[in-house]
Each structure stands twice: as C-alpha cells, then as structure tokens.
Motif scaffolding. Structure first.
Motif, PDB file in Angstrom:
ATOM      1  N   ALA A  70     -33.118  36.071 -48.751  1.00 32.45           N
ATOM      2  CA  ALA A  70     -33.949  35.160 -47.965  1.00 32.45           C
ATOM      3  C   ALA A  70     -34.020  33.785 -48.637  1.00 32.45           C
ATOM      4  CB  ALA A  70     -35.338  35.741 -47.775  1.00 32.45           C
ATOM      5  N   LEU A  71     -34.056  33.770 -49.961  1.00 32.92           N
ATOM      6  CA  LEU A  71     -34.062  32.490 -50.667  1.00 32.92           C
ATOM      7  C   LEU A  71     -32.755  31.726 -50.448  1.00 32.92           C
ATOM      8  CD1 LEU A  71     -35.704  33.423 -54.078  1.00 32.92           C
ATOM      9  CD2 LEU A  71     -36.703  32.077 -52.217  1.00 32.92           C
ATOM     10  N   GLN A  72     -31.669  32.438 -50.248  1.00 30.10           N
ATOM     11  CA  GLN A  72     -30.370  31.803 -50.042  1.00 30.10           C
ATOM     12  C   GLN A  72     -30.072  31.517 -48.566  1.00 30.10           C
ATOM     13  OE1 GLN A  72     -28.175  30.774 -52.438  1.00 30.10           O
ATOM     14  NE2 GLN A  72     -29.783  31.311 -53.900  1.00 30.10           N
ATOM     15  N   SER A  73     -30.934  31.968 -47.673  1.00 31.06           N
ATOM     16  CA  SER A  73     -30.662  31.793 -46.245  1.00 31.06           C
ATOM     17  C   SER A  73     -30.782  30.323 -45.845  1.00 31.06           C
ATOM     18  CB  SER A  73     -31.603  32.656 -45.408  1.00 31.06           C
ATOM     19  OG  SER A  73     -32.926  32.197 -45.551  1.00 31.06           O
ATOM     20  N   GLU A  74     -30.121  29.996 -44.749  1.00 30.56           N
ATOM     21  CA  GLU A  74     -30.076  28.612 -44.295  1.00 30.56           C
ATOM     22  C   GLU A  74     -31.278  28.216 -43.459  1.00 30.56           C
ATOM     23  OE1 GLU A  74     -26.374  28.199 -42.304  1.00 30.56           O
ATOM     24  OE2 GLU A  74     -25.201  28.537 -44.127  1.00 30.56           O
ATOM     25  N   SER A  75     -31.975  29.194 -42.879  1.00 29.29           N
ATOM     26  CA  SER A  75     -33.116  28.862 -42.033  1.00 29.29           C
ATOM     27  C   SER A  75     -34.228  29.887 -42.233  1.00 29.29           C
ATOM     28  CB  SER A  75     -32.694  28.841 -40.556  1.00 29.29           C
ATOM     29  OG  SER A  75     -32.372  30.142 -40.119  1.00 29.29           O
ATOM     30  N   ALA A  76     -35.394  29.500 -41.797  1.00 28.50           N
ATOM     31  CA  ALA A  76     -36.543  30.397 -41.879  1.00 28.50           C
ATOM     32  C   ALA A  76     -36.345  31.591 -40.946  1.00 28.50           C
ATOM     33  CB  ALA A  76     -37.824  29.652 -41.533  1.00 28.50           C
ATOM     34  N   TRP A  77     -35.642  31.403 -39.848  1.00 32.82           N
ATOM     35  CA  TRP A  77     -35.393  32.488 -38.901  1.00 32.82           C
ATOM     36  C   TRP A  77     -34.542  33.581 -39.552  1.00 32.82           C
ATOM     37  CZ3 TRP A  77     -37.214  34.982 -35.139  1.00 32.82           C
ATOM     38  CH2 TRP A  77     -36.431  35.779 -34.333  1.00 32.82           C
TER      39      TRP A  77
END
Length: 100
Positions: free
Chosen positions: A54-61
């Motif tokens: 989640a920390l590496q994800s591109e968006s909050a979604w």
C-alpha cells in the motif's frame, strides 16, 4: 527513499511472520496449536506485506483495495480455522496424524 526503506522493513517483517507460521505448522503437536500458529502469524504477515504494498501503490484507491483484500483474507482464515477446529473436536480420528 524513506517510504522504500519502510516498505522493505515491512516486507521483511511479513516474511518473518510467514516463516514463523510455517515453523509452527511443522513443529506444533496438535491441530489446535497448529491452527493458532497459522492464523495468527500468517494474518499478521499478510498485513505487513499488504501495508508495504500500500505504501508503494500509486493511488489511495489501490491502497484501499489492498486493505480490503487483507480484511477478506482475515475473515476467510478465521472461518476456515473455526471449521477445522470444530471438526477436530467432533471427530478427532479424522485429523489424527499417522504414527511413523
């Protein structure tokens, strides 16, 4: 750079918990203690890995979807562990290990 380091630490913690759950599965003597090791350690390991992703994800979604996957895995693991534990109590012969 800080987020990458934190993600690496969370991934390492998740892998350690998965390893601990696997060792518990192989080493503990009965069904109930094995279930405890698997459900607790693996769920925490999955949580750490999902948080790192989640920390590496591109968006909050995307981060929200990862947390939803973790929540669904928690519910599925708890349900499966409850069913296996109840089955072991009702019919101990069905889950008994073979003697070497």
């Amino acid at each position: 750079m800080l987020i990458d380091g934190l993600s690496l630490v969370l991934l390492a913690a998740g892998l350690l918990f998965f390893l601990a759950g696997t060792v518990g599965l192989l080493r503990f003597p009965d069904v109930h203690s094995r279930l405890h090791a698997l459900t607790k350690a693996d769920n925490l390991g999955l949580g750490f890995i999902a948080l790192a992703m989640a920390l590496q994800s591109e968006s909050a979604w995307q981060a929200l979807k990862l947390m939803l996957v973790w929540l669904l895995a928690l519910l599925a693991a708890a349900t499966a562990a409850q069913l296996v534990a109840r089955s072991a109590l009702v019919s101990p012969q069905a889950v008994r290990e073979e003697e070497p």
